[in-house]
Design an enzyme around this catalytic site. Structure first.
Site, PDB file in Angstrom:
ATOM      1  N   LYS A   1       0.727  -1.319   0.151  1.00  0.00           N
ATOM      2  CA  LYS A   1       0.056  -0.026   0.039  1.00  0.00           C
ATOM      3  C   LYS A   1       0.747   1.219  -0.064  1.00  0.00           C
ATOM      4  O   LYS A   1       0.586   2.348  -0.889  1.00  0.00           O
ATOM      5  CB  LYS A   1      -0.944  -0.053   1.237  1.00  0.00           C
ATOM      6  CG  LYS A   1      -1.744  -1.399   1.307  1.00  0.00           C
ATOM      7  CD  LYS A   1      -2.795  -0.970   2.729  1.00  0.00           C
ATOM      8  CE  LYS A   1      -2.115  -1.109   3.880  1.00  0.00           C
ATOM      9  NZ  LYS A   1      -1.258  -2.339   4.296  1.00  0.00           N
TER      10      LYS A   1
ATOM     11  N   ARG B   1      -9.852   0.012   8.274  1.00  0.00           N
ATOM     12  CA  ARG B   1      -9.281  -0.978   8.440  1.00  0.00           C
ATOM     13  C   ARG B   1     -10.661  -1.750   8.993  1.00  0.00           C
ATOM     14  O   ARG B   1     -10.493  -2.979   9.134  1.00  0.00           O
ATOM     15  CB  ARG B   1      -8.236  -0.985   9.678  1.00  0.00           C
ATOM     16  CG  ARG B   1      -6.876  -0.835   9.129  1.00  0.00           C
ATOM     17  CD  ARG B   1      -6.148  -1.954   8.880  1.00  0.00           C
ATOM     18  NE  ARG B   1      -4.726  -1.978   9.406  1.00  0.00           N
ATOM     19  CZ  ARG B   1      -3.732  -1.379   8.846  1.00  0.00           C
ATOM     20  NH1 ARG B   1      -3.784  -0.228   8.054  1.00  0.00           N
ATOM     21  NH2 ARG B   1      -2.611  -1.653   9.368  1.00  0.00           N
TER      22      ARG B   1
ATOM     23  N   ARG C   1      11.951  -5.593   4.821  1.00  0.00           N
ATOM     24  CA  ARG C   1      11.590  -3.998   4.619  1.00  0.00           C
ATOM     25  C   ARG C   1      12.354  -3.070   5.423  1.00  0.00           C
ATOM     26  O   ARG C   1      12.809  -3.460   6.611  1.00  0.00           O
ATOM     27  CB  ARG C   1      10.310  -3.848   4.875  1.00  0.00           C
ATOM     28  CG  ARG C   1       9.778  -2.362   5.032  1.00  0.00           C
ATOM     29  CD  ARG C   1       8.406  -1.993   4.733  1.00  0.00           C
ATOM     30  NE  ARG C   1       7.792  -2.340   6.159  1.00  0.00           N
ATOM     31  CZ  ARG C   1       6.624  -2.187   6.314  1.00  0.00           C
ATOM     32  NH1 ARG C   1       5.751  -1.672   5.508  1.00  0.00           N
ATOM     33  NH2 ARG C   1       6.066  -2.822   7.469  1.00  0.00           N
TER      34      ARG C   1
ATOM     35  N   ARG D   1      11.271  -1.280  10.812  1.00  0.00           N
ATOM     36  CA  ARG D   1      10.169  -1.055  11.850  1.00  0.00           C
ATOM     37  C   ARG D   1      10.336  -1.997  12.858  1.00  0.00           C
ATOM     38  O   ARG D   1      10.317  -3.262  12.741  1.00  0.00           O
ATOM     39  CB  ARG D   1       8.967  -1.000  11.076  1.00  0.00           C
ATOM     40  CG  ARG D   1       8.607   0.522  10.427  1.00  0.00           C
ATOM     41  CD  ARG D   1       7.497   0.248   9.744  1.00  0.00           C
ATOM     42  NE  ARG D   1       6.396  -0.370   9.851  1.00  0.00           N
ATOM     43  CZ  ARG D   1       5.098  -0.257   9.444  1.00  0.00           C
ATOM     44  NH1 ARG D   1       4.973   0.233   8.128  1.00  0.00           N
ATOM     45  NH2 ARG D   1       4.279  -0.955   9.720  1.00  0.00           N
TER      46      ARG D   1
ATOM     47  N   ARG E   1       0.223  -9.666  13.152  1.00  0.00           N
ATOM     48  CA  ARG E   1      -0.344  -8.702  12.120  1.00  0.00           C
ATOM     49  C   ARG E   1      -1.132  -9.206  11.217  1.00  0.00           C
ATOM     50  O   ARG E   1      -2.127  -8.871  10.793  1.00  0.00           O
ATOM     51  CB  ARG E   1       0.624  -7.711  11.693  1.00  0.00           C
ATOM     52  CG  ARG E   1       1.367  -6.600  12.646  1.00  0.00           C
ATOM     53  CD  ARG E   1       2.545  -6.048  12.432  1.00  0.00           C
ATOM     54  NE  ARG E   1       2.365  -5.195  11.214  1.00  0.00           N
ATOM     55  CZ  ARG E   1       3.519  -4.861  10.189  1.00  0.00           C
ATOM     56  NH1 ARG E   1       4.698  -5.389  10.522  1.00  0.00           N
ATOM     57  NH2 ARG E   1       3.240  -4.139   9.183  1.00  0.00           N
TER      58      ARG E   1
HETATM   59  P1  AP5 Z   1       4.893  -1.404   1.829  1.00  0.00           P
HETATM   60  O1  AP5 Z   1       4.705  -0.777   0.697  1.00  0.00           O
HETATM   61  O2  AP5 Z   1       5.529  -0.876   2.857  1.00  0.00           O
HETATM   62  O3  AP5 Z   1       3.378  -2.216   2.238  1.00  0.00           O
HETATM   63  P2  AP5 Z   1       2.384  -1.843   2.954  1.00  0.00           P
HETATM   64  O4  AP5 Z   1       1.098  -2.626   2.541  1.00  0.00           O
HETATM   65  O5  AP5 Z   1       2.420  -0.207   3.139  1.00  0.00           O
HETATM   66  O6  AP5 Z   1       2.691  -2.440   4.620  1.00  0.00           O
HETATM   67  P3  AP5 Z   1       2.769  -1.785   5.892  1.00  0.00           P
HETATM   68  O7  AP5 Z   1       3.347  -2.891   6.790  1.00  0.00           O
HETATM   69  O8  AP5 Z   1       3.049  -0.440   5.921  1.00  0.00           O
HETATM   70  O9  AP5 Z   1       1.153  -2.033   6.273  1.00  0.00           O
HETATM   71  P4  AP5 Z   1       0.450  -2.127   7.759  1.00  0.00           P
HETATM   72  O10 AP5 Z   1      -0.722  -2.199   7.369  1.00  0.00           O
HETATM   73  O11 AP5 Z   1       1.172  -3.351   8.440  1.00  0.00           O
HETATM   74  O12 AP5 Z   1       1.206  -1.078   8.521  1.00  0.00           O
HETATM   75  P5  AP5 Z   1       0.796   0.429   8.726  1.00  0.00           P
HETATM   76  O13 AP5 Z   1       1.869   1.280   8.897  1.00  0.00           O
HETATM   77  O14 AP5 Z   1      -0.505   1.005   7.954  1.00  0.00           O
HETATM   78  O15 AP5 Z   1       5.665  -2.810   1.239  1.00  0.00           O
HETATM   79  C1  AP5 Z   1       6.169  -3.911   1.901  1.00  0.00           C
HETATM   80  C2  AP5 Z   1       7.755  -4.707   1.585  1.00  0.00           C
HETATM   81  O16 AP5 Z   1       7.481  -4.992   0.323  1.00  0.00           O
HETATM   82  C3  AP5 Z   1       8.557  -3.202   1.304  1.00  0.00           C
HETATM   83  O17 AP5 Z   1       9.937  -3.885   1.583  1.00  0.00           O
HETATM   84  C4  AP5 Z   1       8.498  -3.197  -0.164  1.00  0.00           C
HETATM   85  O18 AP5 Z   1       9.749  -2.793  -0.677  1.00  0.00           O
HETATM   86  C5  AP5 Z   1       8.118  -4.475  -0.921  1.00  0.00           C
HETATM   87  N1  AP5 Z   1       7.438  -4.457  -1.844  1.00  0.00           N
HETATM   88  C6  AP5 Z   1       6.286  -3.820  -2.095  1.00  0.00           C
HETATM   89  N2  AP5 Z   1       5.610  -4.059  -3.322  1.00  0.00           N
HETATM   90  C7  AP5 Z   1       6.079  -4.983  -3.812  1.00  0.00           C
HETATM   91  C8  AP5 Z   1       6.140  -6.042  -4.992  1.00  0.00           C
HETATM   92  N3  AP5 Z   1       5.143  -5.494  -6.070  1.00  0.00           N
HETATM   93  N4  AP5 Z   1       6.955  -6.850  -5.225  1.00  0.00           N
HETATM   94  C9  AP5 Z   1       8.012  -6.949  -4.245  1.00  0.00           C
HETATM   95  N5  AP5 Z   1       8.179  -6.348  -3.171  1.00  0.00           N
HETATM   96  C10 AP5 Z   1       7.169  -5.377  -2.818  1.00  0.00           C
HETATM   97  O19 AP5 Z   1       0.163   0.412  10.067  1.00  0.00           O
HETATM   98  C11 AP5 Z   1       1.127   0.139  11.547  1.00  0.00           C
HETATM   99  C12 AP5 Z   1       0.197  -0.075  12.612  1.00  0.00           C
HETATM  100  O20 AP5 Z   1      -0.611   1.067  12.779  1.00  0.00           O
HETATM  101  C13 AP5 Z   1      -0.819  -1.127  12.438  1.00  0.00           C
HETATM  102  O21 AP5 Z   1      -0.300  -2.408  13.004  1.00  0.00           O
HETATM  103  C14 AP5 Z   1      -1.713  -0.752  13.551  1.00  0.00           C
HETATM  104  O22 AP5 Z   1      -1.487  -1.026  14.871  1.00  0.00           O
HETATM  105  C15 AP5 Z   1      -1.842   0.624  13.147  1.00  0.00           C
HETATM  106  N6  AP5 Z   1      -3.125   1.155  12.473  1.00  0.00           N
HETATM  107  C16 AP5 Z   1      -2.735   1.776  11.386  1.00  0.00           C
HETATM  108  N7  AP5 Z   1      -3.702   2.183  10.533  1.00  0.00           N
HETATM  109  C17 AP5 Z   1      -4.660   1.710  11.356  1.00  0.00           C
HETATM  110  C18 AP5 Z   1      -6.327   1.700  11.424  1.00  0.00           C
HETATM  111  N8  AP5 Z   1      -6.846   2.194  10.298  1.00  0.00           N
HETATM  112  N9  AP5 Z   1      -6.797   1.139  12.347  1.00  0.00           N
HETATM  113  C19 AP5 Z   1      -6.152   0.675  13.568  1.00  0.00           C
HETATM  114  N10 AP5 Z   1      -5.034   0.839  13.612  1.00  0.00           N
HETATM  115  C20 AP5 Z   1      -4.263   1.296  12.633  1.00  0.00           C
END
Ligand code: AP5
Length: 221
Positions: free
Chosen positions: A21, A96, A135, A168, A179
């Site tokens: 994402k 979410r 990552r 992270r 997760r």
């Molecule tokens: P990346 O693009 O970083 O993936 P992402 O989907 O953004 O993953 P996140 O881990 O950031 O999402 P998340 O939902 O767990 O965490 P968030 O920060 O939102 O890609 C991942 C890796 O893959 C990278 O190394 C990239 O280079 C590689 N990659 C990407 N595309 C690729 C491809 N096509 N091919 C190969 N490799 C690829 O949330 C963190 C925390 O915040 C949550 O755990 C929760 O506690 C809280 N939180 C956030 N939002 C909410 C909400 N709405 N409600 C409640 N709690 C929330």
């Protein structure tokens, strides 16, 4: 005249942790002018600033749990203001839960807006684990790398701004498992957007460029 009003676009990127994402939001932001709003980045900013919200959120985030709906809803609605000089917003990581989706719809309705598209990036679990545990990201500008799939040009240094890259806290293997168990988009949320005919599924297992191209097609821009 109301029909002359410039419309503000609202697009959602949905996907499990590690689906890509954040990576895709950054690509699409440049190509479409939609501003990325990442709930995870906003929460990590609160953690860095040491606010009360940040202290409470950190404990949950480090365990791989969701932060309570009311906290995230308030934070996002404050950030997603009516368009003022921007084409619209691309929400990354929010909503979410169905409660978050309903709160967002209500807020947009109140200002005459609505969700245009929900792009659901689908990736199987074993690939998500590989992506998250490999990552590295830039604490300064938010650029995202992967030690195998998309390494930075200089080891450990951000291509874009030169800052030192970091892993992270919640990308440790045990937390990644929690997760993935607790934070895949729930069926009820998918059904909510399918019911509104705005959901498009995109195969997220291919390379970053192929996924971007497919997302752009699904977005119709
Ligand atoms: P990346 O693009 O970083 O993936 P992402 O989907 O953004 O993953 P996140 O881990 O950031 O999402 P998340 O939902 O767990 O965490 P968030 O920060 O939102 O890609 C991942 C890796 O893959 C990278 O190394 C990239 O280079 C590689 N990659 C990407 N595309 C690729 C491809 N096509 N091919 C190969 N490799 C690829 O949330 C963190 C925390 O915040 C949550 O755990 C929760 O506690 C809280 N939180 C956030 N939002 C909410 C909400 N709405 N409600 C409640 N709690 C929330």
């Amino acid at each position: 005249h109301p029909l002359m009003a410039v419309s503000c676009r609202y697009v959602i990127l949905l996907g499990a942790p590690g689906a890509g994402k954040g990576t895709q939001a950054q690509v699409l932001q440049e190509r479409t002018g939609l501003v990325q709003v990442s709930s995870g980045d906003l929460l990590r900013e609160q953690v860095r600033q040491g606010t009360e919200l940040g202290r409470k959120a950190k404990e949950l985030m480090d365990r791989g749990e969701l932060v309570p709906d009311h906290v995230v809803i308030g934070m996002i609605l404050e950030r997603v203001q009516p368009c003022d000089g921007v084409a619209g917003y691309m929400l990354d990581g929010f909503p979410r839960t169905t409660a978050q989706a309903v709160a967002l719809d209500r807020a947009l309705e109140a200002r005459g807006g609505r969700i245009e598209r929900v792009l659901y990036i689908e990736v199987p679990d074993e690939e998500l684990v590989r992506r998250l545990t490999g990552r590295w990201s830039c604490p300064q500008c938010g650029a995202v790398y992967h030690e195998v799939n998309s390494p930075p040009k200089g080891a450990g240094v951000c291509d874009r701004c030169g800052a030192t890259l970091a892993q992270r806290e919640d990308d440790r293997a045990e937390t990644v498992r929690t997760r993935l168990a607790k934070q895949r988009p729930p069926d009820a949320l998918i059904a909510y957007y399918e019911g509104r005919s705005v959901l498009r599924r995109v195969d997220g297992t291919r390379g970053v460029d192929e996924v971007s191209a497919e997302l752009e097609r699904a977005l119709g821009t």
